[in-house]
Design a protein around this motif. Structure first.
Motif, PDB file in Angstrom:
ATOM      1  N   THR A 622       6.089 -19.886   1.924  1.00 61.19           N
ATOM      2  CA  THR A 622       6.591 -19.698   3.292  1.00 61.19           C
ATOM      3  C   THR A 622       5.798 -18.689   4.105  1.00 61.19           C
ATOM      4  OG1 THR A 622       8.170 -18.023   2.544  1.00 61.19           O
ATOM      5  CG2 THR A 622       8.954 -20.302   2.617  1.00 61.19           C
ATOM      6  N   THR A 623       5.294 -17.632   3.487  1.00 62.91           N
ATOM      7  CA  THR A 623       4.649 -16.539   4.211  1.00 62.91           C
ATOM      8  C   THR A 623       3.136 -16.669   4.134  1.00 62.91           C
ATOM      9  OG1 THR A 623       6.488 -15.058   3.705  1.00 62.91           O
ATOM     10  CG2 THR A 623       4.420 -14.037   4.410  1.00 62.91           C
ATOM     11  N   ILE A 624       2.490 -16.634   5.297  1.00 59.32           N
ATOM     12  CA  ILE A 624       1.035 -16.740   5.375  1.00 59.32           C
ATOM     13  C   ILE A 624       0.470 -15.333   5.488  1.00 59.32           C
ATOM     14  CG2 ILE A 624      -0.909 -17.680   6.667  1.00 59.32           C
ATOM     15  CD1 ILE A 624       1.184 -19.720   7.869  1.00 59.32           C
ATOM     16  N   ARG A 625      -0.346 -14.955   4.508  1.00 59.85           N
ATOM     17  CA  ARG A 625      -0.957 -13.628   4.499  1.00 59.85           C
ATOM     18  C   ARG A 625      -2.469 -13.762   4.664  1.00 59.85           C
ATOM     19  NH1 ARG A 625      -0.381 -11.237  -0.974  1.00 59.85           N
ATOM     20  NH2 ARG A 625      -2.476 -12.085  -1.342  1.00 59.85           N
ATOM     21  N   ILE A 657      -4.568 -12.654  15.072  1.00 58.68           N
ATOM     22  CA  ILE A 657      -3.658 -12.864  13.941  1.00 58.68           C
ATOM     23  C   ILE A 657      -2.212 -12.707  14.391  1.00 58.68           C
ATOM     24  CG2 ILE A 657      -2.942 -11.944  11.699  1.00 58.68           C
ATOM     25  CD1 ILE A 657      -5.875 -11.126  11.252  1.00 58.68           C
ATOM     26  N   ALA A 658      -1.962 -11.724  15.256  1.00 63.74           N
ATOM     27  CA  ALA A 658      -0.597 -11.522  15.763  1.00 63.74           C
ATOM     28  C   ALA A 658      -0.108 -12.750  16.518  1.00 63.74           C
ATOM     29  CB  ALA A 658      -0.553 -10.289  16.651  1.00 63.74           C
ATOM     30  N   GLN A 659      -0.963 -13.320  17.370  1.00 62.50           N
ATOM     31  CA  GLN A 659      -0.559 -14.518  18.106  1.00 62.50           C
ATOM     32  C   GLN A 659      -0.277 -15.685  17.173  1.00 62.50           C
ATOM     33  OE1 GLN A 659      -3.301 -15.452  21.302  1.00 62.50           O
ATOM     34  NE2 GLN A 659      -3.450 -13.313  21.925  1.00 62.50           N
ATOM     35  N   ALA A 660      -1.020 -15.749  16.061  1.00 67.41           N
ATOM     36  CA  ALA A 660      -0.849 -16.862  15.137  1.00 67.41           C
ATOM     37  C   ALA A 660       0.354 -16.684  14.217  1.00 67.41           C
ATOM     38  CB  ALA A 660      -2.112 -17.040  14.301  1.00 67.41           C
ATOM     39  N   LEU A 661       0.585 -15.467  13.740  1.00 67.82           N
ATOM     40  CA  LEU A 661       1.498 -15.291  12.606  1.00 67.82           C
ATOM     41  C   LEU A 661       2.680 -14.364  12.830  1.00 67.82           C
ATOM     42  CD1 LEU A 661      -1.109 -15.007   9.687  1.00 67.82           C
ATOM     43  CD2 LEU A 661       0.153 -17.028  10.438  1.00 67.82           C
ATOM     44  N   ALA A 662       2.622 -13.464  13.811  1.00 68.77           N
ATOM     45  CA  ALA A 662       3.673 -12.447  13.920  1.00 68.77           C
ATOM     46  C   ALA A 662       4.983 -12.995  14.476  1.00 68.77           C
ATOM     47  CB  ALA A 662       3.189 -11.282  14.791  1.00 68.77           C
ATOM     48  N   GLY A 663       4.936 -14.191  15.043  1.00 70.59           N
ATOM     49  CA  GLY A 663       6.147 -14.763  15.634  1.00 70.59           C
ATOM     50  C   GLY A 663       6.253 -14.548  17.122  1.00 70.59           C
ATOM     51  N   GLN A 664       5.125 -14.339  17.774  1.00 67.80           N
ATOM     52  CA  GLN A 664       5.137 -14.083  19.213  1.00 67.80           C
ATOM     53  C   GLN A 664       5.407 -15.382  19.986  1.00 67.80           C
ATOM     54  OE1 GLN A 664       1.498 -12.068  20.244  1.00 67.80           O
ATOM     55  NE2 GLN A 664       2.076 -10.195  19.192  1.00 67.80           N
ATOM     56  N   ALA A 718      -8.954 -20.696  12.759  1.00 67.50           N
ATOM     57  CA  ALA A 718      -9.409 -20.484  11.380  1.00 67.50           C
ATOM     58  C   ALA A 718      -8.222 -20.284  10.445  1.00 67.50           C
ATOM     59  CB  ALA A 718     -10.359 -19.292  11.323  1.00 67.50           C
ATOM     60  N   ILE A 719      -7.194 -19.573  10.907  1.00 72.84           N
ATOM     61  CA  ILE A 719      -5.986 -19.389  10.092  1.00 72.84           C
ATOM     62  C   ILE A 719      -5.279 -20.728   9.896  1.00 72.84           C
ATOM     63  CG2 ILE A 719      -3.709 -18.315   9.996  1.00 72.84           C
ATOM     64  CD1 ILE A 719      -4.924 -15.971  11.612  1.00 72.84           C
ATOM     65  N   ALA A 720      -5.103 -21.472  10.978  1.00 75.18           N
ATOM     66  CA  ALA A 720      -4.426 -22.768  10.866  1.00 75.18           C
ATOM     67  C   ALA A 720      -5.182 -23.699   9.926  1.00 75.18           C
ATOM     68  CB  ALA A 720      -4.291 -23.400  12.247  1.00 75.18           C
ATOM     69  N   ASN A 721      -6.498 -23.690  10.027  1.00 76.05           N
ATOM     70  CA  ASN A 721      -7.302 -24.542   9.152  1.00 76.05           C
ATOM     71  C   ASN A 721      -7.230 -24.076   7.699  1.00 76.05           C
ATOM     72  OD1 ASN A 721      -8.004 -25.957  11.452  1.00 76.05           O
ATOM     73  ND2 ASN A 721      -9.962 -24.908  11.719  1.00 76.05           N
ATOM     74  N   ALA A 722      -7.100 -22.768   7.491  1.00 75.72           N
ATOM     75  CA  ALA A 722      -6.944 -22.242   6.134  1.00 75.72           C
ATOM     76  C   ALA A 722      -5.593 -22.641   5.542  1.00 75.72           C
ATOM     77  CB  ALA A 722      -7.094 -20.724   6.142  1.00 75.72           C
ATOM     78  N   VAL A 723      -4.564 -22.687   6.365  1.00 71.80           N
ATOM     79  CA  VAL A 723      -3.254 -23.127   5.889  1.00 71.80           C
ATOM     80  C   VAL A 723      -3.323 -24.572   5.398  1.00 71.80           C
ATOM     81  CG1 VAL A 723      -0.875 -23.622   6.572  1.00 71.80           C
ATOM     82  CG2 VAL A 723      -1.972 -21.504   7.324  1.00 71.80           C
ATOM     83  N   PRO A 735       3.770 -20.100  17.379  1.00 72.01           N
ATOM     84  CA  PRO A 735       3.177 -19.438  16.226  1.00 72.01           C
ATOM     85  C   PRO A 735       3.264 -20.308  14.976  1.00 72.01           C
ATOM     86  CG  PRO A 735       5.332 -18.510  16.682  1.00 72.01           C
ATOM     87  CD  PRO A 735       5.035 -19.451  17.809  1.00 72.01           C
ATOM     88  N   LEU A 736       2.362 -20.072  14.017  1.00 71.47           N
ATOM     89  CA  LEU A 736       2.299 -20.896  12.814  1.00 71.47           C
ATOM     90  C   LEU A 736       3.477 -20.581  11.900  1.00 71.47           C
ATOM     91  CD1 LEU A 736      -1.516 -20.459  12.065  1.00 71.47           C
ATOM     92  CD2 LEU A 736      -0.411 -22.331  13.322  1.00 71.47           C
ATOM     93  N   ARG A 737       4.156 -21.639  11.452  1.00 73.71           N
ATOM     94  CA  ARG A 737       5.321 -21.464  10.584  1.00 73.71           C
ATOM     95  C   ARG A 737       5.321 -22.533   9.494  1.00 73.71           C
ATOM     96  NH1 ARG A 737       5.436 -17.173  11.873  1.00 73.71           N
ATOM     97  NH2 ARG A 737       6.957 -15.932  12.992  1.00 73.71           N
ATOM     98  N   LEU A 738       5.521 -22.111   8.255  1.00 72.40           N
ATOM     99  CA  LEU A 738       5.651 -23.052   7.145  1.00 72.40           C
ATOM    100  C   LEU A 738       7.103 -23.355   6.826  1.00 72.40           C
ATOM    101  CD1 LEU A 738       2.845 -21.786   4.746  1.00 72.40           C
ATOM    102  CD2 LEU A 738       2.987 -24.038   5.821  1.00 72.40           C
ATOM    103  N   ALA A 739       8.008 -22.533   7.341  1.00 71.00           N
ATOM    104  CA  ALA A 739       9.428 -22.768   7.069  1.00 71.00           C
ATOM    105  C   ALA A 739      10.235 -22.436   8.316  1.00 71.00           C
ATOM    106  CB  ALA A 739       9.893 -21.899   5.909  1.00 71.00           C
TER     107      ALA A 739
END
Length: 739
Positions: A622-625, A657-664, A718-723, A735-739
């Motif tokens: 669930t968590t992308i690091r 990274i904040a825009q992609a993952l922090a939930g903004q 790059a983060i989205a492609n890594a996911v 923002p990117l979310r797996l769950a």
């Protein structure tokens, strides 16, 4: 925004007549008059031009003309002057100038334009001052100026062995005619001693010590404080106001109705400010205001859910406006060997600067003085003069350091608000300060957007056609601010058949530029989609880009923008792949099983070429690091201050990274913003930052360009492609979310 600084002897090399230790880079007077005045006093500093002052002890003060928002410009621009002045950097002192573009040229922090706009002009300022020193020394020593040289703030006569500090000639030099700025000789790059050296920020010691530097720190005698209540619904206006309870509170000085400048129609009042002897009193008192709000005249259902439904329906249709047509994209797609289609979207975003919006204003005797943390003070001057009905020349603007701008402070609503409030209490400085909820709910937001993309591949795996239907916000067929899409959006210039089109929806939301404007969203969309296209083509994204870029060449520039060099693009792609050890994708074999993935992104924006590789770990499914980021960038021939440049790139990556993952995400409910603080609009926490951001600069022959923005966009795709690499799931919404 102007992209050129015009230099001449009369207009650019202007001076201040004020002596003493205080700097006042604000008066525009002929150089000869200044020189006569300075020469009359023994021990007076020599003011050679609007930027350079030399004290009797040979300390050199250089004026920094642009707003400082953390991009290091207050250090970098004086470095350019000091280099050509041939000063000893250890003897240089830096002082912020006033905002006065008639004296200093454009003073804007935006678009990563400070370096390209000032690269030559600031060097010429330093070279002109050096030439004036040499001419003065030649006259005093009775030799030809051509026989003299300079060295670290000293004039040297090789023939006689004489050597003297600049201070010995500064006053005499100030009385001499200014040299021709267009022809003043500049150093060869091989002779640079300051440009290209790592210099700590001039403000860093004060920041670390917690000393007052920022707009929020402004403290003036007899100052009062203002808190503001603005219509919670954008476009709403005041229909009734009962402020009797507020006026009865001890310490309250005034209650002022005004137009916030954000979204109220027809100039109607949509805000009320409470002025008090302390900000706490003002903020508490405004809660007792009884305000009746009228809904926006525009009407309509302005809510995130409604926008999303409308956008989905619009995407199913044809775009209402063409942005780019090259060849016959429809026919090319019908004949394609393989077709890929996908939809991408991203939300409204707030700027969420750590220092909330603020401005201090003093109105007296028909004149206004502002302490304004503005990225565009000249535009703020015009807007404020218009609102107050005074001449722009009646306004003096100080530029305190800005605690984060990211484009928010290009919109000068807070300047106008402070000025209107100050006019209501003349003779007393008024500091207007937003609290965090004010700041998030009354922003100028990065607009949301939706895309339907299609690409066709030929039998060799090359892109034969690409289309995009872009849905965002605007009026009368024109996009809202920052809702634009370039007709040259990569890879349009490199594909034989292209159709980009747009459809705009109405909104009451005020929009504005966010760091790497449009690029922060378009990079996610197009580089994410091209990763999908690369998979269909049987290669990785770097290889697809290499195929598409082709041979090194320069493509013609768009009407507004920079030319694109395919060779420079390829070099940063190759550099980051080499640095990161890119082997076609996976960071660890069997990425989906290990939860580890690797992604790539490239983007060209603000004249900078950046490619980035990201390693991630998916924790508990669930968590992308983000574990590590590699960055390669080409910003031209010189990186002026490498220490600050690396920090700029690393900060850009953190923002991305904040825009992609922090939930903004900004949600609109019934025309108002739902978020109110960092609890529901989070910034990236330190434990979520990558352990390393590895930065490599790839030099080229091009003139230096800016660094505040172009490193941000590639990290998001790059983060989205890594996911996808780690999980096999394609995330197409921010923002990117797996769950």
């Amino acid at each position: 925004m102007s992209t050129r600084v015009h230099l001449d002897r009369r207009g650019f090399l202007t001076v201040s007549l004020l002596g003493g230790t205080a700097l006042a880079f604000d008066a525009c007077v002929p150089l000869s008059a200044q020189g006569a005045e300075q020469g009359a006093g023994q021990g007076a500093p020599g003011v050679l031009n609007a930027f350079v002052r030399i004290a009797p002890d040979n300390a050199i003060t250089i004026g920094a003309k642009n707003p400082e928002i953390g991009q290091g410009i207050r250090t970098m621009l004086p470095m350019l002057i000091a280099e050509e002045l041939d000063a000893d950097w250890a003897q240089v002192r830096i002082a912020q100038t006033l905002a006065d573009d008639a004296v200093y040229g454009p003073q804007v922090a935006g678009g990563s334009r400070a370096t390209p706009v000032n690269w030559l002009p600031m060097r010429r300022v330093g070279a002109a001052a050096r030439q004036m020193i040499l001419n003065a020394a030649a006259a005093e020593w009775g030799v030809e100026a051509a026989t003299l040289t300079t060295e670290r703030g000293h004039v040297v006569a090789a023939a006689s062995g004489r050597r003297a500090p600049y201070a010995a000639f500064a006053v005499r030099a100030a009385a001499l005619p200014a040299p021709d700025m267009a022809t003043v000789p500049l150093k060869a790059a091989r002779d640079f001693r300051i440009i290209g050296t790592a210099q700590p920020g001039v403000d860093t010691p004060a920041i670390v010590a917690g000393k007052p530097l920022f707009g929020i720190d402004t403290d003036l005698p007899n100052m009062v404080h203002a808190a503001i209540a603005i219509s919670p619904v954008f476009g709403g206006t005041i229909t009734a106001l009962d402020d009797a309870a507020v006026r009865a509170i001890p310490g309250v000085v005034a209650v002022v109705r005004l137009n916030s400048g954000l979204a109220a129609a027809n100039g109607a009042d949509d805000a009320v400010a409470v002025v008090a002897d302390s900000w706490w009193t003002a903020a508490q008192a405004r809660q007792k205001l009884a305000i009746a709000w009228a809904p926006p005249a525009a009407g309509g259902d302005h809510a995130t859910a409604s926008y999303e439904r409308t956008a989905a329906t619009l995407l199913d249709g044809e775009p209402r406006h063409d942005l780019a047509r090259i060849g016959d994209a429809a026919a090319a797609l019908k004949g394609a060997h393989r077709v890929v289609t996908a939809r991408y979207d991203y939300p409204f975003l707030a700027h969420a600067t750590l220092e909330p919006q603020n401005c201090t204003a003093l109105f007296a005797d028909g004149k206004l003085e502002l302490w304004a943390p503005s990225q565009a003070p000249a535009a703020g001057r015009k807007a404020t003069a218009r609102a107050l009905g005074i001449a722009p020349e009646a306004i003096t603007i100080h530029m305190p350091r800005i605690g984060g701008g990211f484009g928010r402070r290009l919109m000068n609503d807070y300047m106008v608000q402070a000025a209107l409030i100050a006019k209501a209490v003349p003779g007393r400085p008024v500091k207007l300060l937003y609290d965090r909820t004010d700041d998030i709910r009354h922003d100028c937001y990065r607009p949301a957007g939706w895309h339907r993309l299609t690409a066709g591949l030929d039998a060799k795996g090359a892109i034969a056609a690409i289309t995009d239907h872009f849905v965002s916000f605007g009026h009368d067929g024109e996009p809202a601010i920052a809702a634009e899409m370039s007709p040259f959006e990569f890879p349009a210039q490199l594909v034989p058949a292209v159709h980009y089109g747009a459809t705009y929806m109405p909104t009451t939301m005020p929009t504005g530029w966010l760091r790497a404007p449009t690029s922060n969203a378009m990079a996610f969309t197009f580089q994410g989609f091209l990763d999908e296209v690369a998979l269909a083509a049987g290669c990785d994204l770097p290889e697809l880009l290499r195929r598409t870029l082709g041979e090194p060449r320069t493509l013609p520039p768009p009407e507004r923008g920079a030319a694109f060099d395919t060779g420079r693009a390829r070099r940063v792609i190759d550099a980051v792949c080499t640095r990161a050890g890119w082997r076609g994708g996976r960071a660890t074999p069997g990425g989906a099983k290990t939860g580890k993935g690797r992604g790539f992104g490239f983007y060209f924006s603000h004249a900078g070429y950046f490619a980035e590789v990201v390693d991630i770990t998916v924790v508990d499914k669930t968590t992308i690091r983000v574990d590590k980021v590699w960055v390669a960038g080409d910003v031209g021939s010189h990186v002026i201050n490498p220490l600050n440049a690396v920090h700029q790139v690393q900060g850009s990556v953190i923002d991305g990274i904040a825009q992609a993952l922090a939930g903004q995400k900004i949600d609109v409910v019934a025309g108002a913003v739902a978020q109110e603080n960092f609890g529901d609009f989070p910034l990236l926490r330190i434990d979520a930052a990558p352990r390393a951001v590895d930065v490599t600069f790839v030099p080229s022959d091009a003139a230096p360009t800016g660094l505040g923005e172009p490193a941000l966009p590639p990290v998001i795709p790059a983060i989205a492609n890594a996911v996808f690499d780690a999980t096999g799931r394609r995330l197409r919404s921010l923002p990117l979310r797996l769950a």
